[in-house]
Design an enzyme around this catalytic site. Structure first.
Site, PDB file in Angstrom:
ATOM      1  N   GLY A  18       0.499  -0.952   0.184  1.00 46.22           N
ATOM      2  CA  GLY A  18      -0.039  -0.304  -0.116  1.00 46.22           C
ATOM      3  C   GLY A  18       0.576   1.768  -0.204  1.00 46.22           C
ATOM      4  NE  ARG A  76      -0.622  -5.556  -0.429  1.00 51.88           N
ATOM      5  CZ  ARG A  76      -1.619  -3.965  -0.460  1.00 51.88           C
ATOM      6  NH1 ARG A  76      -2.197  -3.774  -1.599  1.00 51.88           N
ATOM      7  NH2 ARG A  76      -0.989  -3.661   0.872  1.00 51.88           N
ATOM      8  CD  GLN A 122      -8.909   7.203   7.006  1.00 54.26           C
ATOM      9  OE1 GLN A 122      -8.726   6.746   8.570  1.00 54.26           O
ATOM     10  NE2 GLN A 122      -9.548   6.036   6.924  1.00 54.26           N
ATOM     11  CG  HIS A 141      -8.288   4.095  -0.071  1.00 59.01           C
ATOM     12  ND1 HIS A 141      -9.943   3.513   0.214  1.00 59.01           N
ATOM     13  CD2 HIS A 141      -7.695   3.619  -0.781  1.00 59.01           C
ATOM     14  CE1 HIS A 141      -9.539   1.896  -0.067  1.00 59.01           C
ATOM     15  NE2 HIS A 141      -8.066   2.180   0.008  1.00 59.01           N
ATOM     16  CB  ILE A 143       5.795  27.919  17.535  1.00 56.38           C
ATOM     17  CG1 ILE A 143       6.296  29.442  17.391  1.00 56.38           C
ATOM     18  CG2 ILE A 143       4.616  28.167  18.209  1.00 56.38           C
ATOM     19  CD1 ILE A 143       5.934  30.282  16.131  1.00 56.38           C
ATOM     20  CG  ASP A 171      -2.785   0.295   8.009  1.00 58.93           C
ATOM     21  OD1 ASP A 171      -3.872   1.322   7.668  1.00 58.93           O
ATOM     22  OD2 ASP A 171      -2.619  -0.851   7.369  1.00 58.93           O
TER      23      ASP A 171
END
Length: 790
Positions: A28, A91, A303, A301, A533, A169
């Site tokens: 992926g 893949r 994400q 998707h 910051i 993930d």
């Protein structure tokens, strides 16, 4: 300012001459993969190696031909800000077969490639290791078939593999963060923030489904980052009867006046019996039991897409360079390794140890050993779960311990995104520990004026995603008002202080510590959390708010560079904030692909400016169309932004034109990034637990009061390399330059040569701090649940 140490090793000793390195992305895609590819290519070329792209992952390796192409410096230009992977990923079933791997070996030998940099998930890396183990046998077969010469076996005797984990993930054991995870969290939080406004308008409940396969990291961290009411993850399925408990929680939240509920469901969520829990099931449950207007949003998707965050660009660039160094240092006996992040440090771990540990997590989940699965995910994951439980689920008053201690929280200095998340965390953890929590408005100015009020659990609801400082913050230091502050502490019976802020907060704690000799009221536990910051606080590698500012800089630089696409050659001079600290300019420059970054810590003169102009002019003539130069606001009082702009304009006349931009306070505003929300939440929870411990230790039973006057009761909690450490502020005095308000030693200065190398400058790169091969089981110190990586 830190001087270079003569004992340091520089990579000039490591030559890539005669070596061929190939880079591929497999499985992926993930945002930040392009930054990793760019770093591998440019670092490889820099050390004198030949570098090849393998397009379409293992499929391209098997098919060969046009899929394996030599890379040039220019071929990775303008890809840093692009999501996904420009060299393609696929893949490949064929690579799983012996015949497929035989074809792949033949294609690599034809190009003389014996060094592979694989960017992918655990499946891709396992395949690479199998390929490495079979390598000599594959070459023998190719000789037998007459496809390669016999001497090729000796010439290409070993295949060296280094992996980088690219996966949104974050399901790979051995690294705190995988490339792409932070960007995916950005996408999720953008959606959640947008949904919260519409949910509030209609008093709705939203069920959000996020990706992650069998890993609940994205769901858990996004729940922490938005203060979700409930989260469902596969590693820790809810107890039987969870449906009733969840509905009671949602109902109780509404009864306190909240107008919305957020429930986050990981796509792999299951119950204790292994039955999937879907977002539609949760929605139907809420509608049936409570009758709430409920909507489902499946992010899908989204994400995976979009521009990589600043964190992912920096992580991928560091990992890419580290991967090339690992390949240069490898021998025939070195196991295949994966380049990982532990805290704020690069480490190298044996690839198969990481893969085996990752597979152990799935086994534990399959066998319903859920507590073990959480532990195997790593201390960062475990700590996230503990913190979420602590903040999301309020215990009934009857179950709370009664400490009778009063703890005050205040913000000091300039506002920083993430301050409110830290305050929320402190208030809720403090209440859970049995303390009475007090909020002080406007820093120490508000404290001496008596602007102190009790703050309850519900008062901080929805604070996590708010930018700025809701408590108000001022730069006022306490020394001039010590007597009035002591009076207020006495009147309100304040037993401990949590100060959240930048360099002013650090100075304030020093002043209060020194005033203990005069005022006993200051003999209480005091803790400071770095929030600025500028990231200029001694004793910590990172500060709350710096990541949000970096993202603002990088986003703006992307837009500014894009504004020149299709026009003639142009160089942009960008001024960043930071006071005398060059963190934003340097790290922002690395993330945005800058050609130069001028900072106070690395003095420069007119000759350096001239060399930079000439370097850019040369590049403009041959390859790039756009240049980017960053300047820290206080880098030099004479070489101002205007001066540099005019110099570049004059010297580049006829080759490029110039534009300048002062970013200003936009770097300080906006909603906090997922990183800052979680960093603020986690370190604040840890600080409150430390305060609770110190209150118990320093309470004098005979006098019925707290008395704390030792150095270790006035501390700064900071991230140091791999761990969160409580450090007495008085011990950090020696590390501080009070005139310029910066630490004397700054870790990120080691990243500056990296930026220069990736911009095609000849420079030295210190490899004394580069990752050494470690083992998975030993790679976490006790405190590293504090991992920088959320």
């Amino acid at each position: 300012m830190a001087q270079p140490d003569s004992k340091k090793i520089f990579f000039e000793n490591l030559s890539g001459a005669g070596k061929a390195i190939a880079v591929l992305t497999s499985g992926g895609d993930a945002q930040g993969m392009n930054a990793a590819v760019r770093a591998v290519v440019r670092m490889g070329l820099y050390v004198g190696a030949k570098v090849y792209f393998i397009h379409e992952g293992y499929q391209g390796m098997v098919d060969g031909g046009e899929n394996i192409k030599e890379a040039t410096w220019e071929s990775v230009s303008s890809m840093l800000q692009v999501g996904g992977t420009v060299i393609g990923s696929a893949r490949c079933k064929e690579f799983r077969s012996h015949e497929g791997r035989l074809k792949a070996a033949h294609n690599l030998v034809r190009h003389g490639i014996t060094n592979l940099c694989v960017i992918g998930g655990d499946g891709s890396l396992t395949g690479a290791n199998l390929f490495r183990e079979e390598w000599s046998g594959l070459l023998s077969e190719l000789v037998e078939q007459g496809l390669i010469e016999a001497d090729a076996i000796q010439k290409y005797s070993a295949l060296h593999i280094v992996g980088m984990v690219g996966s949104i993930d974050n399901d790979f054991c051995g690294t705190d963060m995988t490339i792409g995870t932070d960007s995916a969290l950005h996408r999720i939080i953008e959606v959640v923030d947008a949904i919260m406004t519409t949910a509030q308008s209609h008093q709705r409940t939203f069920v959000l489904e996020v990706m992650g396969r069998h890993c609940g990291y994205l769901a858990l961290v996004s729940a922490l980052a938005c203060g979700a009411d409930w989260v469902l993850i596969p590693e820790m399925p809810p107890e039987d009867g969870w449906e009733e408990k969840m509905c009671q929680k949602l109902s109780a939240t509404r009864s306190r006046g909240t107008r919305l509920n957020i429930i986050i469901v990981a796509e792999g969520a299951i119950d204790r019996h292994g039955k999937p829990i879907t977002s539609s099931f949760v929605k139907d449950l809420v509608v049936k039991q409570l009758g709430f207007d409920t909507r489902v949003t499946i992010l899908g998707h989204v994400q995976r897409g979009g521009t990589p965050s600043a964190f992912d660009r920096i992580l991928a660039s560091r990992m890419g360079v580290e991967a090339v160094l690992a390949l240069l240092e490898t021998t025939a006996n070195t196991p295949a390794c994966v380049v990982s992040l532990c805290g704020n440090q690069s480490v190298r771990l044996p690839l198969m140890e990481c893969v085996e540990m990752t597979q152990e997590v799935q086994k534990a989940m399959d066998q319903k050993r859920f507590e073990e699965a959480v532990k195997l995910r790593g201390r960062s994951f475990e700590n996230n779960l503990k913190t979420y439980k602590l903040l999301a689920h309020r215990k009934p008053e009857s179950e709370l311990p009664t400490s009778n201690f009063n703890v005050a929280v205040l913000n000091v200095g300039a506002p920083a995104a993430g301050m409110n998340a830290a305050v929320r965390s402190a208030v809720r953890v403090g209440i859970s520990e049995g303390h009475k929590m007090f909020a002080v408005n406007d820093g120490f100015e508000g404290l001496y004026k008596g602007q102190i009020k009790e703050i309850k659990w519900a008062d901080v609801g929805g604070w996590t995603g708010q930018g700025g400082s809701l408590l108000g913050t001022k730069r006022t230091l306490p020394a001039k008002h010590a007597e009035k502050i002591a009076d207020q502490i006495r009147q309100h019976n304040i037993n401990a202080l949590l100060v959240i802020g930048g360099f002013e907060a650090f100075e304030s704690l020093l002043q209060l510590f020194e005033a203990r000799a005069t005022y006993e009221e200051f003999c209480i536990p005091m803790c400071m959390l770095p929030a600025t910051i500028s990231n200029n606080v001694p004793g910590t590698d990172l500060s709350i708010g710096a990541d949000t500012a970096l993202n603002a800089i990088v986003e703006t630089c992307d837009r500014i560079k894009q504004s020149a696409s299709g026009t003639k050659r142009r160089v942009f001079i960008i001024e960043t904030m930071g006071g005398y600290c060059g963190y934003l300019a340097s790290v922002g420059g690395l993330a945005a692909g800058a050609d130069a970054a001028y900072i106070y810590e690395e003095q420069f003169d007119i000759r350096d400016l001239q060399a930079n102009v000439e370097h850019l002019t040369e590049k403009m003539k041959t390859s790039i169309q756009r240049g980017l130069v960053l300047r820290n606001e206080n880098s030099n009082e004479n070489y101002t932004t205007d001066f540099i702009y005019q110099l570049y304009s004059e010297e580049g006349r006829g080759v490029f034109d110039c534009r300048k931009n002062v970013l200003g306070h936009m770097q300080q505003g906006g909603a906090p990034s997922p990183f800052d929300r979680n960093f603020g939440t986690k370190i604040s929870a840890k600080a409150m637990q430390w305060i609770s411990k110190k209150l118990v230790e320093t309470f004098r039973q005979d006098e019925g009061r707290v008395f704390a006057n030792s150095e270790d009761t006035c501390c700064l909690l900071g991230m140091r390399r791999r761990a969160l450490v409580f450090q007495p502020v008085v011990q950090l005095k020696e590390e501080s330059d009070f005139v310029h308000r910066i630490p004397r030693e700054q870790w990120w200065l080691k990243l500056r040569p990296l930026m220069k190398i990736l911009a095609k400058y000849k420079t030295s790169y210190d490899v004394s701090d580069s990752g050494q091969l470690e083992h998975v089981v030993h790679n976490r110190p006790k405190e590293s649940d504090a991992s920088v990586a959320m």
